[in-house]
Design a protein around this motif. Structure first.
Motif, PDB file in Angstrom:
ATOM      1  N   ALA A 113       0.821  -1.221   0.000  1.00 25.00           N
ATOM      2  CA  ALA A 113       0.000   0.000   0.000  1.00 25.00           C
ATOM      3  C   ALA A 113       0.848   1.262   0.000  1.00 25.00           C
ATOM      4  O   ALA A 113       0.312   2.372   0.014  1.00 25.00           O
ATOM      5  CB  ALA A 113      -0.929  -0.003   1.216  1.00 25.00           C
ATOM      6  N   GLY A 114       2.181   1.103   0.000  1.00 28.81           N
ATOM      7  CA  GLY A 114       3.056   2.270   0.046  1.00 28.81           C
ATOM      8  C   GLY A 114       3.050   2.937   1.398  1.00 28.81           C
ATOM      9  O   GLY A 114       3.149   4.166   1.516  1.00 28.81           O
TER      10      GLY A 114
ATOM     11  N   GLY B 171      13.991   4.654   2.509  1.00 31.51           N
ATOM     12  CA  GLY B 171      15.229   5.245   1.991  1.00 31.51           C
ATOM     13  C   GLY B 171      15.012   5.941   0.656  1.00 31.51           C
ATOM     14  O   GLY B 171      15.520   7.054   0.427  1.00 31.51           O
ATOM     15  N   ARG B 172      14.268   5.325  -0.230  1.00 33.28           N
ATOM     16  CA  ARG B 172      14.012   5.921  -1.545  1.00 33.28           C
ATOM     17  C   ARG B 172      13.192   7.200  -1.412  1.00 33.28           C
ATOM     18  O   ARG B 172      13.421   8.183  -2.141  1.00 33.28           O
ATOM     19  CB  ARG B 172      13.289   4.918  -2.436  1.00 33.28           C
ATOM     20  N   ARG B 173      12.240   7.196  -0.482  1.00 34.69           N
ATOM     21  CA  ARG B 173      11.423   8.403  -0.272  1.00 34.69           C
ATOM     22  C   ARG B 173      12.304   9.548   0.224  1.00 34.69           C
ATOM     23  O   ARG B 173      12.199  10.686  -0.275  1.00 34.69           O
ATOM     24  CB  ARG B 173      10.316   8.111   0.733  1.00 34.69           C
ATOM     25  N   ALA B 174      13.158   9.241   1.188  1.00 35.68           N
ATOM     26  CA  ALA B 174      14.064  10.272   1.716  1.00 35.68           C
ATOM     27  C   ALA B 174      14.988  10.794   0.615  1.00 35.68           C
ATOM     28  O   ALA B 174      15.273  11.996   0.535  1.00 35.68           O
ATOM     29  CB  ALA B 174      14.877   9.701   2.879  1.00 35.68           C
TER      30      ALA B 174
ATOM     31  N   LYS C 210      21.121  11.932   4.025  1.00 28.99           N
ATOM     32  CA  LYS C 210      21.597  11.272   5.251  1.00 28.99           C
ATOM     33  C   LYS C 210      20.507  10.415   5.893  1.00 28.99           C
ATOM     34  O   LYS C 210      20.788   9.343   6.444  1.00 28.99           O
ATOM     35  CB  LYS C 210      22.139  12.318   6.221  1.00 28.99           C
ATOM     36  N   ASP C 211      19.277  10.881   5.822  1.00 25.04           N
ATOM     37  CA  ASP C 211      18.164  10.056   6.320  1.00 25.04           C
ATOM     38  C   ASP C 211      18.039   8.786   5.480  1.00 25.04           C
ATOM     39  O   ASP C 211      17.793   7.694   6.014  1.00 25.04           O
ATOM     40  CB  ASP C 211      16.846  10.833   6.251  1.00 25.04           C
TER      41      ASP C 211
ATOM     42  N   HIS D  32      20.835   0.660  -3.554  1.00 25.90           N
ATOM     43  CA  HIS D  32      20.248   1.932  -3.124  1.00 25.90           C
ATOM     44  C   HIS D  32      21.164   2.675  -2.151  1.00 25.90           C
ATOM     45  O   HIS D  32      21.181   3.914  -2.132  1.00 25.90           O
ATOM     46  CB  HIS D  32      18.869   1.699  -2.505  1.00 25.90           C
ATOM     47  N   MET D  33      21.930   1.940  -1.371  1.00 23.11           N
ATOM     48  CA  MET D  33      22.914   2.577  -0.501  1.00 23.11           C
ATOM     49  C   MET D  33      23.949   3.316  -1.349  1.00 23.11           C
ATOM     50  O   MET D  33      24.345   4.460  -1.040  1.00 23.11           O
ATOM     51  CB  MET D  33      23.606   1.535   0.375  1.00 23.11           C
TER      52      MET D  33
END
Length: 439
Positions: free
Chosen positions: A253-254, A290-293, A300-301, A332-333
Motif C-alpha cells: 500500500a506504500g 530510503g528511496r522516499r528520503a 543522510k536520512d 540503493h545505498m
C-alpha cells in the motif's frame, strides 16, 4: 490367551479391549490408563470391533470413549446392526449436535459408517460434510465437493462446509466469485457462532486469513484488505501468518512507515513455510523509506534507513538467510552515498551489489545487474539478464513441477497450485530482465 498377548505387548488395543470384556472393572481401568483421552485410539479400537460385527462391544466402548462425532456415528452403526433403530437415531442426532472440532474421518470403516448416517439424514449436514472431507482428502475432488454442496443444502449454518466449498471452488473450479461468496458466508457464520453471552463475535484466525486472501484474489484493493485485518488487531497479533500478511499489505500500500513500526511490536517465531517473509518485508519497508528520503533530498536520512535495512533486530528470531535479497539494499545505498557526494564509498557499495547473486530469479538479481551496468560491466549484466530469462523459460517449460530445492507451494488459499507458483516466479523475472535489456 489375552494375558499372554498383553505380556508380549502391554499396549495392544485389541488385547486390552478383550481383557476388559473378560475381566470387568480391573480390565477397564487398565484400558483407560493406556488409551486415556486420545479419541483416535478409542476410535481405532471401536473400528476393529465394527469390522467383526461385534455390535455390543462397540456400544460398550462408546460409553467410555471421549466425546467425538465419530464415536456417536460408530455407536449408531452398531445399534442399527442390533436392530435398535431408535437408539441409532438418537446417536445420529447426538453426532449432529457435536461441534466436530478436530474430527478427521479417514478410514474405509469411517466411510462405511458415514454413508449409513448420510442415508438416514438425521444429523443435519454433518455426515455429508465429513464424507466431503474424506473424499477430498483422497483426491476425489468432485465427489468431495458434491457432498459439501449437499451438506450446506441440508444445514445452511454449517460454516465448516461453506469454508471447504470456498477453497474447492477456488482451487479446483477457479471460480473466484463463488469462492468469495462461500467464504464470506463461512466467515460470518463462524464469527456469529463465537459470540457468547458476555462476549462479542470474533472470527477464527484461519477464516480471517482465508477470507483476506480470497478477497485479494478477487481484486479487492489493498487498502480494503488492510481495513479487514485492522478490524481484528488482537487476532492478527496472536496469529503470525496474519501478522506477516498485514506487514506485506502495508508495503504494497506504500505505507512503509507503518510496516517499520509494525515490525517492532511483536516477538516473532519463524515457522516452516514462513521463512523469509519477515526479512523480505523488513528489507522492503526500509528500502521504501530510503528511496522516499532520497527523492526529498534527505540523503543522510536515506543512508540511515538503508543501514537499518541490513540490521535484523533480536525480536525477529530470524537473521540474514543464505538467500537474503540484499543486492537491492546495496544498490540503493550506493545511490544515496553518491547523492551525498561520497563517491568512493558509493563505488564500494556498487561493487558489493554487483558481486551479490542469489540465482533465485528475483529482484535481488535485477539490482545486481543494475550495479554491474553502473560499473560499466555491460557484458556481465547482459549475461545475468539472459540467465534470468533462461531460468524463467525453464520454469514455464516444466510448469507443473517445482524445481529441485525450489521450496514449497504457498499454504495460502488458491496458491497450492504448482503451475501458478511457477508462473508467479517466472513472469516477474522476465519482466525484470526485459526492462533493463531494453533500457
Amino acid at each position: 490367551m489375552t494375558g499372554r498377548m498383553l505380556g508380549i505387548d502391554p499396549m495392544a488395543y485389541g488385547s486390552l479391549g478383550e481383557n476388559w470384556f473378560l475381566q470387568g472393572e480391573s480390565g477397564l481401568e487398565r484400558l483407560q490408563a493406556v488409551l486415556g483421552k486420545r479419541r483416535t485410539a478409542w476410535l481405532v479400537l471401536m473400528a476393529s470391533y465394527l469390522e467383526l460385527g461385534a455390535w455390543e462391544e462397540v456400544l460398550k466402548l462408546g460409553e467410555k470413549a471421549p466425546s467425538d462425532p465419530m464415536v456417536y456415528y460408530d455407536c449408531a452403526y452398531a445399534a442399527a446392526g442390533l436392530g435398535k433403530e431408535e437408539d441409532a437415531a438418537a446417536f445420529l442426532k447426538k453426532a449432529g449436535a457435536d461441534p466436530g472440532d478436530y474430527c478427521f474421518p479417514y478410514t474405509d470403516m469411517d466411510k462405511r459408517v458415514l454413508e449409513y448416517a448420510y442415508s438416514r439424514g438425521l444429523d443435519g449436514g454433518r455426515s455429508a460434510y465429513y464424507l466431503g472431507c474424506l473424499y477430498y482428502g483422497r483426491d476425489n475432488r468432485e465427489e468431495g465437493m458434491r457432498y459439501w454442496e449437499e451438506a450446506v443444502s441440508r444445514e445452511d449454518g454449517l460454516y465448516q462446509a461453506h469454508r471447504c466449498l470456498a477453497l474447492a471452488l477456488l482451487e479446483v473450479c477457479r471460480d473466484k466469485t463463488g469462492a468469495r461468496r462461500e467464504m464470506e458466508k463461512a466467515f460470518a457464520l463462524k464469527r456469529a457462532s463465537s459470540a457468547g453471552e458476555n462476549s462479542s463475535p470474533s472470527p477464527d484466525g484461519r477464516y480471517l486469513l482465508e477470507l483476506m486472501e480470497i478477497r485479494k484474489q478477487c481484486g479487492v484493493p489493498v487498502r480494503n484488505l488492510l481495513e479487514l485485518l485492522e478490524e481484528y488487531p488482537d487476532l492478527v497479533y496472536k496469529r503470525e501468518d496474519l501478522y506477516h500478511q498485514q506487514l506485506v499489505l502495508y508495503n504494497e500500500a506504500g505505507m512503509p512507515e507503518k510496516a517499520a513500526e509494525f515490525l517492532k511490536k511483536r516477538i516473532f517465531n519463524p515457522y516452516e513455510g514462513g521463512e523469509g517473509i519477515l526479512v523480505k518485508a523488513h528489507i522492503l519497508a526500509y528500502i521504501q523509506l530510503g528511496r522516499r528520503a532520497l527523492r526529498e533530498g534527505k540523503n543522510k536520512d536515506a543512508i540511515a534507513f538503508l543501514e537499518k535495512a541490513l540490521e535484523y533486530p533480536e525480536n525477529y528470531h530470524e537473521g540474514r538467510g543464505v538467500m537474503a535479497r540484499e543486492a537491492a539494499v546495496y544498490y540503493h545505498m550506493a545511490k544515496a552515498l553518491e547523492a551525498d557526494g561520497r563517491g568512493e564509498e558509493a563505488l564500494a557499495w556498487y561493487e558489493k551489489a554487483a558481486a551479490y547473486q542469489t540465482g533465485r530469479l528475483d529482484e535481488s538479481d535485477f539490482y545486481t545487474a543494475c550495479a554491474l551496468r553502473r560499473l560499466g560491466k555491460e557484458r556481465e549484466a547482459a549475461i545475468l539478464y539472459r540467465q534470468m530469462l533462461e531460468g524463467a523459460d525453464a520454469l514455464l517449460e516444466k510448469e507443473d513441477r517445482l524445481p529441485y530445492f525450489g521450496g514449497f507451494v504457498s499454504n495460502l488459499p488458491g496458491e497450492h497450485d504448482v503451475r501458478k507458483a511457477n508462473h508467479m516466479k517466472a513472469h516477474p523475472a522476465k519482466f525484470y530482465a526485459y526492462t533493463k535489456r531494453r533500457s
